[in-house]
Design a protein around this motif. Structure first.
Motif, PDB file in Angstrom:
ATOM      1  N   GLU A 398      -4.730   3.067   4.124  1.00  0.00           N
ATOM      2  CA  GLU A 398      -3.303   3.343   4.256  1.00  0.00           C
ATOM      3  C   GLU A 398      -3.120   4.483   5.242  1.00  0.00           C
ATOM      4  O   GLU A 398      -3.932   5.413   5.298  1.00  0.00           O
ATOM      5  CB  GLU A 398      -2.679   3.708   2.907  1.00  0.00           C
ATOM      6  CG  GLU A 398      -2.665   2.553   1.911  1.00  0.00           C
ATOM      7  CD  GLU A 398      -1.920   2.880   0.626  1.00  0.00           C
ATOM      8  OE1 GLU A 398      -1.245   3.935   0.580  1.00  0.00           O
ATOM      9  OE2 GLU A 398      -2.020   2.088  -0.335  1.00  0.00           O
ATOM     10  N   CYS A 399      -2.042   4.421   6.020  1.00  0.00           N
ATOM     11  CA  CYS A 399      -1.758   5.467   7.001  1.00  0.00           C
ATOM     12  C   CYS A 399      -0.287   5.849   6.898  1.00  0.00           C
ATOM     13  O   CYS A 399       0.591   4.981   6.814  1.00  0.00           O
ATOM     14  CB  CYS A 399      -2.080   4.989   8.415  1.00  0.00           C
ATOM     15  SG  CYS A 399      -1.804   6.262   9.683  1.00  0.00           S
ATOM     16  N   ALA A 412       9.640   8.207   6.592  1.00  0.00           N
ATOM     17  CA  ALA A 412       8.178   8.159   6.523  1.00  0.00           C
ATOM     18  C   ALA A 412       7.753   6.705   6.391  1.00  0.00           C
ATOM     19  O   ALA A 412       8.422   5.902   5.743  1.00  0.00           O
ATOM     20  CB  ALA A 412       7.670   8.964   5.328  1.00  0.00           C
ATOM     21  N   SER A 413       6.631   6.374   7.021  1.00  0.00           N
ATOM     22  CA  SER A 413       6.121   5.001   6.930  1.00  0.00           C
ATOM     23  C   SER A 413       4.745   5.007   6.301  1.00  0.00           C
ATOM     24  O   SER A 413       3.979   5.978   6.438  1.00  0.00           O
ATOM     25  CB  SER A 413       6.049   4.356   8.318  1.00  0.00           C
ATOM     26  OG  SER A 413       4.996   4.927   9.072  1.00  0.00           O
ATOM     27  N   CYS A 414       4.431   3.913   5.607  1.00  0.00           N
ATOM     28  CA  CYS A 414       3.093   3.694   5.061  1.00  0.00           C
ATOM     29  C   CYS A 414       2.692   2.275   5.414  1.00  0.00           C
ATOM     30  O   CYS A 414       3.372   1.321   5.021  1.00  0.00           O
ATOM     31  CB  CYS A 414       3.080   3.884   3.546  1.00  0.00           C
ATOM     32  SG  CYS A 414       1.524   3.392   2.757  1.00  0.00           S
ATOM     33  N   ARG A 428       5.532   0.044   3.476  1.00  0.00           N
ATOM     34  CA  ARG A 428       6.663   0.703   2.823  1.00  0.00           C
ATOM     35  C   ARG A 428       7.243   1.783   3.736  1.00  0.00           C
ATOM     36  O   ARG A 428       6.525   2.419   4.506  1.00  0.00           O
ATOM     37  CB  ARG A 428       6.223   1.353   1.496  1.00  0.00           C
ATOM     38  CG  ARG A 428       5.806   0.382   0.410  1.00  0.00           C
ATOM     39  CD  ARG A 428       6.985  -0.448  -0.088  1.00  0.00           C
ATOM     40  NE  ARG A 428       6.578  -1.371  -1.129  1.00  0.00           N
ATOM     41  CZ  ARG A 428       6.194  -2.624  -0.916  1.00  0.00           C
ATOM     42  NH1 ARG A 428       6.148  -3.105   0.329  1.00  0.00           N
ATOM     43  NH2 ARG A 428       5.854  -3.407  -1.917  1.00  0.00           N
ATOM     44  N   ARG A 429       8.585   1.950   3.630  1.00  0.00           N
ATOM     45  CA  ARG A 429       9.252   3.079   4.284  1.00  0.00           C
ATOM     46  C   ARG A 429       9.877   3.956   3.212  1.00  0.00           C
ATOM     47  O   ARG A 429      10.319   3.470   2.179  1.00  0.00           O
ATOM     48  CB  ARG A 429      10.346   2.599   5.247  1.00  0.00           C
ATOM     49  CG  ARG A 429       9.840   1.905   6.502  1.00  0.00           C
ATOM     50  CD  ARG A 429      10.973   1.771   7.519  1.00  0.00           C
ATOM     51  NE  ARG A 429      10.558   1.026   8.700  1.00  0.00           N
ATOM     52  CZ  ARG A 429      10.866  -0.249   8.930  1.00  0.00           C
ATOM     53  NH1 ARG A 429      11.604  -0.909   8.041  1.00  0.00           N
ATOM     54  NH2 ARG A 429      10.457  -0.848  10.010  1.00  0.00           N
ATOM     55  N   ALA A 534       1.445   2.423  12.099  1.00  0.00           N
ATOM     56  CA  ALA A 534       2.263   3.319  11.267  1.00  0.00           C
ATOM     57  C   ALA A 534       3.351   3.976  12.102  1.00  0.00           C
ATOM     58  O   ALA A 534       4.501   4.122  11.655  1.00  0.00           O
ATOM     59  CB  ALA A 534       1.376   4.381  10.615  1.00  0.00           C
ATOM     60  N   HIS A 535       3.015   4.362  13.319  1.00  0.00           N
ATOM     61  CA  HIS A 535       3.989   4.995  14.218  1.00  0.00           C
ATOM     62  C   HIS A 535       5.106   4.009  14.573  1.00  0.00           C
ATOM     63  O   HIS A 535       6.289   4.351  14.523  1.00  0.00           O
ATOM     64  CB  HIS A 535       3.263   5.465  15.474  1.00  0.00           C
ATOM     65  CG  HIS A 535       4.095   6.335  16.361  1.00  0.00           C
ATOM     66  ND1 HIS A 535       4.700   7.501  15.930  1.00  0.00           N
ATOM     67  CD2 HIS A 535       4.436   6.196  17.675  1.00  0.00           C
ATOM     68  CE1 HIS A 535       5.367   8.042  16.932  1.00  0.00           C
ATOM     69  NE2 HIS A 535       5.222   7.275  17.998  1.00  0.00           N
ATOM     70  N   ARG A 536       4.713   2.784  14.914  1.00  0.00           N
ATOM     71  CA  ARG A 536       5.728   1.770  15.259  1.00  0.00           C
ATOM     72  C   ARG A 536       6.646   1.496  14.076  1.00  0.00           C
ATOM     73  O   ARG A 536       7.868   1.426  14.230  1.00  0.00           O
ATOM     74  CB  ARG A 536       5.020   0.466  15.657  1.00  0.00           C
ATOM     75  CG  ARG A 536       5.975  -0.672  15.984  1.00  0.00           C
ATOM     76  CD  ARG A 536       5.292  -2.024  15.897  1.00  0.00           C
ATOM     77  NE  ARG A 536       4.863  -2.364  14.551  1.00  0.00           N
ATOM     78  CZ  ARG A 536       5.681  -2.797  13.600  1.00  0.00           C
ATOM     79  NH1 ARG A 536       6.974  -2.943  13.834  1.00  0.00           N
ATOM     80  NH2 ARG A 536       5.203  -3.077  12.400  1.00  0.00           N
ATOM     81  N   PHE A 537       6.064   1.363  12.893  1.00  0.00           N
ATOM     82  CA  PHE A 537       6.851   1.039  11.706  1.00  0.00           C
ATOM     83  C   PHE A 537       7.805   2.183  11.351  1.00  0.00           C
ATOM     84  O   PHE A 537       8.939   1.958  10.935  1.00  0.00           O
ATOM     85  CB  PHE A 537       5.891   0.746  10.549  1.00  0.00           C
ATOM     86  CG  PHE A 537       6.537   0.091   9.365  1.00  0.00           C
ATOM     87  CD1 PHE A 537       7.213  -1.112   9.497  1.00  0.00           C
ATOM     88  CD2 PHE A 537       6.469   0.678   8.115  1.00  0.00           C
ATOM     89  CE1 PHE A 537       7.800  -1.726   8.395  1.00  0.00           C
ATOM     90  CE2 PHE A 537       7.045   0.076   7.003  1.00  0.00           C
ATOM     91  CZ  PHE A 537       7.720  -1.133   7.154  1.00  0.00           C
TER      92      PHE A 537
END
Length: 610
Positions: A398-399, A412-414, A428-429, A534-537
Motif C-alpha cells: 500500500e502507498c 489523501a490517497s491509498c 481509497r481516498r 498513488a500520486h495520480r490517484f
C-alpha cells in the motif's frame, strides 16, 4: 445436512461417505484451519464424494487436496440444477484455493436508446437504471464507443443529458459537425426524429437489409418529390450502411453467439471470448482465471462457463474450444435463467471452426503477453524483497500520498498492489479535515490512522507500506502504527531525488537509513510505479474536490442566492454542469430568478467581472 470439519489427521473419508445421502447437493472440503479447500456439486453426494476416497486420484492436484481434508460440509438441494447455481454462488463468495476462479467479474457495457419524447443514444455499464432499450453486450468500452460514433454519424440522434437538452437556446457543436439533428431547438420535426429513432433501432438489432430497403424507398420518394438534397443524404446513408455490411463476419445469419477458446501454459490460463451479436463481431475480451492447479482446458472452461454466464445473460449459442463436463446441465440451467434456448457446442465445422482457430491464436498471444508481464512483475518483487531486506516477497503493498493546492481541498490517497499489479477495486481516498491548511504531516497522520484503525477491525493489513515523502512523513506512519499496536508491516519512505529526477529517489527506513538504488534497479522501478499511481490517484481526487468546492462556494457567494434558492437552481438544471451550460435567458426562466440575478449567476460561473 451439514457435517463440521474434523481435526487434521483424524478425518476418515470412507466412514464419512457411508452416512452420506445419495441426494443432489453441494459439498465443501475444509482444511484443518477451517478454510475452504474446494467447493463442488453433485447429482449424488454419496457417489461424488466417495470418488475422492475410494480410488486413486488421477490428478496430483486432487491428491494433494484430499491429503489436506480435515472435514466436509454438505448442503442438500432439490435438483442438480439448484446445486449448480449454489456451487457458483459459494465459489464466488468463498474463493476456495483449489477451484478455478474467474477473477474478472466486471459488467459488460451496453448501448441504451432511452425511452423519452426525444430519445438519446448513450453508453451504459452496470445496472439498467436508465429506462429504454438496451443493445449488447459489447466486449469492451472501445467497441461501444466505436459503434456510438458510427451511430451519431449515420442517424444524428442526440447524445446530451436532459439537463443540457432542456436548456439549449442554440444548436451545439455536435450539430455543427453533423452528428446531431438539434431536436433541442426544434430543427427537426418530431415525426422525422421518431422515424430516425426507429431506423437506428433496426440497425442496432442487426436488421440492416430491412433498413437499407426502407431507406431506398424513402430515397426514391424524395426524388419523386424533387427533394434532391434529402435524397442525396439518404443515398449517402445507404452507402455507409452497405460498407458496414461488407464487414459482416457471419454471412447471411443473425447470430447471437460467443466463441470461447482456452489455453493453459505454466499453470496459468487464458479464456478468450469473441462475441457476435446480430451477425457482427463486437470484439474480443481476454480473461485470466486463477487456475489453482487445474491441469486441463476442459476444467477451466467448465468453471468459466458456469461462473461467467450465471452472472451475465448468455447468448443463444456458446461455441467452445474444448468439450466440458455437465454440458447438458449447464444448457438447461442457462436456458431457464435466460427464458429461451441456449446451445453449448464444442464440435463445429465451417465458419465456426474458423472462428475457434482465430480465438485460439488470440488466446495464446494474450497468455504469452500476460506471462511475460507476470514474469517481469515477479522479478521486480524479488528485487524489492532483496533491496529492502524483507523475509519474503510482499503479497500486499500500500502507498499513501497527499495532494492539495496551498492547503485547499486536501485529499489523501491509498493505492494497493499485489503480486499481479494494481488492485484498483481496493483503492481509497480520504478527505482531510480539521487540520491547519498545508500541514502534510497532520494530513498523513489522519489518513493513516483512519486506514489502519479500520484495518485492525477487518484484519486486512499490508506487508509493505510506502509513504510518499521523507523522514517526517515516515515518522507519522511509525507513530500511528505504534499507537494502534500494528506489527509486521514494513515501512519505507520514498523521498524525491535530486531535481525530482526519476530514478534518483531515496528509500528512507524508520531507523534513519537511506539507500539510493538507482534507475536500473527493478525493485525501485516497482516502487516508482506504485508511488506514481498513488500520486495520480490523489491528484485526481483533489482536483475534483477543489472544483466542486469552488463552484459551490461561488454560487453561494452571489448576492440573492441563499441555500434554498441554490438547491432549487441545481434541481432545475440537474446540477452545476447543467447550470453552467445554460445561458442568461435560460437561467432567468427559473422560478424566482430575475434577469439581473440571472446575469450575476452567469458571470460568477464563467469567471466574468461583476
Amino acid at each position: 445436512m451439514t457435517d463440521g470439519p474434523a481435526q487434521a489427521g483424524e478425518f476418515d473419508g470412507k466412514a464419512f461417505v457411508r452416512q452420506l445421502t445419495p441426494a443432489p447437493g453441494v459439498y465443501r472440503m475444509l482444511a484443518a484451519d477451517g478454510s475452504v479447500l474446494y467447493v463442488g456439486k453433485a447429482a449424488s453426494l454419496k457417489k461424488r464424494v466417495a470418488s475422492y476416497f475410494l480410488k486413486e486420484q488421477p490428478s496430483r492436484r486432487i491428491a494433494l487436496m484430499v491429503a489436506q481434508i480435515a472435514g466436509i460440509e454438505v448442503t442438500i438441494t432439490r435438483t442438480e440444477s439448484e446445486a449448480l447455481i449454489l456451487e457458483n454462488q459459494l465459489i464466488k463468495s468463498l474463493r476456495p484455493r483449489y477451484n478455478v476462479l474467474l477473477r474478472d467479474d466486471k459488467s459488460y457495457p451496453h448501448i441504451v436508446l432511452t425511452d423519452e419524447t426525444w430519445p438519446r443514444l448513450a453508453y451504459q455499464r452496470g445496472p439498467r437504471s436508465v429506462p429504454g432499450r438496451y443493445f449488447g453486450p459489447f466486449t469492451s468500452s472501445g467497441a461501444v464507443r466505436e459503434t456510438l460514433d458510427l451511430m451519431f454519424k449515420l442517424f444524428k440522434l442526440r447524445s446530451c443529458e436532459d439537463s443540457v437538452f432542456r436548456n439549449r437556446s442554440r444548436p451545439c457543436l455536435q450539430h455543427q459537425i453533423g452528428r446531431c439533428s438539434a431536436p433541442c431547438v426544434g430543427l427537426v420535426p418530431t415525426r422525422e426524429y421518431d422515424a430516425t429513432v426507429r431506423r437506428a433501432a433496426l440497425f442496432l438489432e442487426g436488421r440492416s437489409t430491412e433498413l437499407v430497403d426502407e431507406l431506398g424507398q424513402a430515397m426514391e420518394a424524395a426524388s419523386a418529390r424533387l427533394e434532391f438534397e434529402q435524397a442525396a443524404q439518404l443515398r449517402d446513408q445507404i452507402a455507409a450502411i452497405r460498407r458496414i455490411q461488407a464487414r459482416q463476419y457471419v454471412e447471411g445469419e443473425q447470430v447471437e453467439m460467443d466463441v470461447l477458446a482456452c489455453v493453459l501454459d505454466r499453470g496459468q490460463a487464458c479464456v478468450l471470448l469473441m462475441a457476435f451479436r446480430n451477425g457482427y463481431n463486437q470484439g474480443t475480451r481476454s480473461f485470466f482465471p486463477k487456475a489453482n492447479g487445474a491441469e486441463s482446458c476442459e476444467e477451466v472452461l467448465g468453471a468459466f462457463v458456469a461462473q461467467h454466464y450465471l452472472e451475465h445473460r448468455p447468448p443463444r449459442e456458446i461455441v467452445l474450444s474444448h468439450a466440458i463436463a455437465d454440458q447438458a446441465l449447464l444448457q438447461e440451467v442457462l436456458a431457464s435463467q435466460a427464458g429461451r434456448k441456449v446451445e453449448i457446442k464444442s464440435s463445429v465445422r465451417g465458419e465456426r471452426a474458423r472462428y475457434l482457430d482465430i480465438a485460439r491464436q488470440n488466446a495464446a498471444l494474450a497468455l504469452g503477453t500476460e506471462l511475460a508481464s507476470s514474469a517481469s512483475q515477479r522479478a521486480r518483487l524479488a528485487s524489492l524483497q532483496e533491496l529492502l531486506g524483507l523475509a519474503q516477497t510482499p503479497a500486499r503493498i500500500e502507498c499513501f500520498d497527499i495532494s492539495h493546492t496551498m492547503g485547499e481541498a486536501t485529499v489523501a490517497s491509498c493505492v494497493v498492489f499485489d503480486a499481479e499489479g494494481p488492485v484498483r477495486g481496493q483503492y481509497r481516498r480520504y478527505n482531510i479535515s480539521g487540520i491547519e491548511p498545508g500541514d502534510d504531516y497532520a494530513a498523513m497522520h489522519q489518513a493513516l490512522e483512519r486506514r489502519f484503525r479500520r484495518g485492525m477491525e477487518d484484519g486486512v493489513l499490508p506487508d509493505l507500506l510506502l509513504i510518499d515523502g521523507g523522514a517526517g512523513q515516515l515518522a507519522q506512519a511509525r507513530s500511528v502504527l505504534e499507537a494502534l499496536g500494528v506489527t509486521g508491516v514494513a515501512m519505507v519512505g520514498v523521498a524525491k531525488g535530486e531535481a525530482r529526477r526519476a530514478g534518483h529517489e531515496a528509500l528512507v527506513f524508520p531507523d534513519g537509513r537511506e539507500i539510493r538504488p538507482g534507475a536500473a534497479s527493478p525493485g525501485l522501478q516497482l516502487v516508482q510505479q506504485v508511488r506514481d499511481e498513488a500520486h495520480r490517484f490523489a491528484i485526481t481526487g483533489h482536483r475534483g474536490k477543489r472544483q466542486k468546492t469552488r463552484e459551490t462556494s461561488r454560487l453561494e457567494d452571489i448576492p440573492g442566492i441563499g441555500p434554498r434558492r441554490r438547491a432549487a437552481l441545481l434541481k432545475h438544471f440537474g446540477g452545476l454542469a447543467g447550470l453552467r451550460e445554460a445561458g442568461v435567458e435560460e437561467i432567468a426562466r427559473a422560478e424566482g430568478v430575475s434577469a439581473a440575478l440571472a446575469q450575476r449567476i452567469y458571470d460568477a460561473l464563467h469567471g466574468l467581472e461583476p
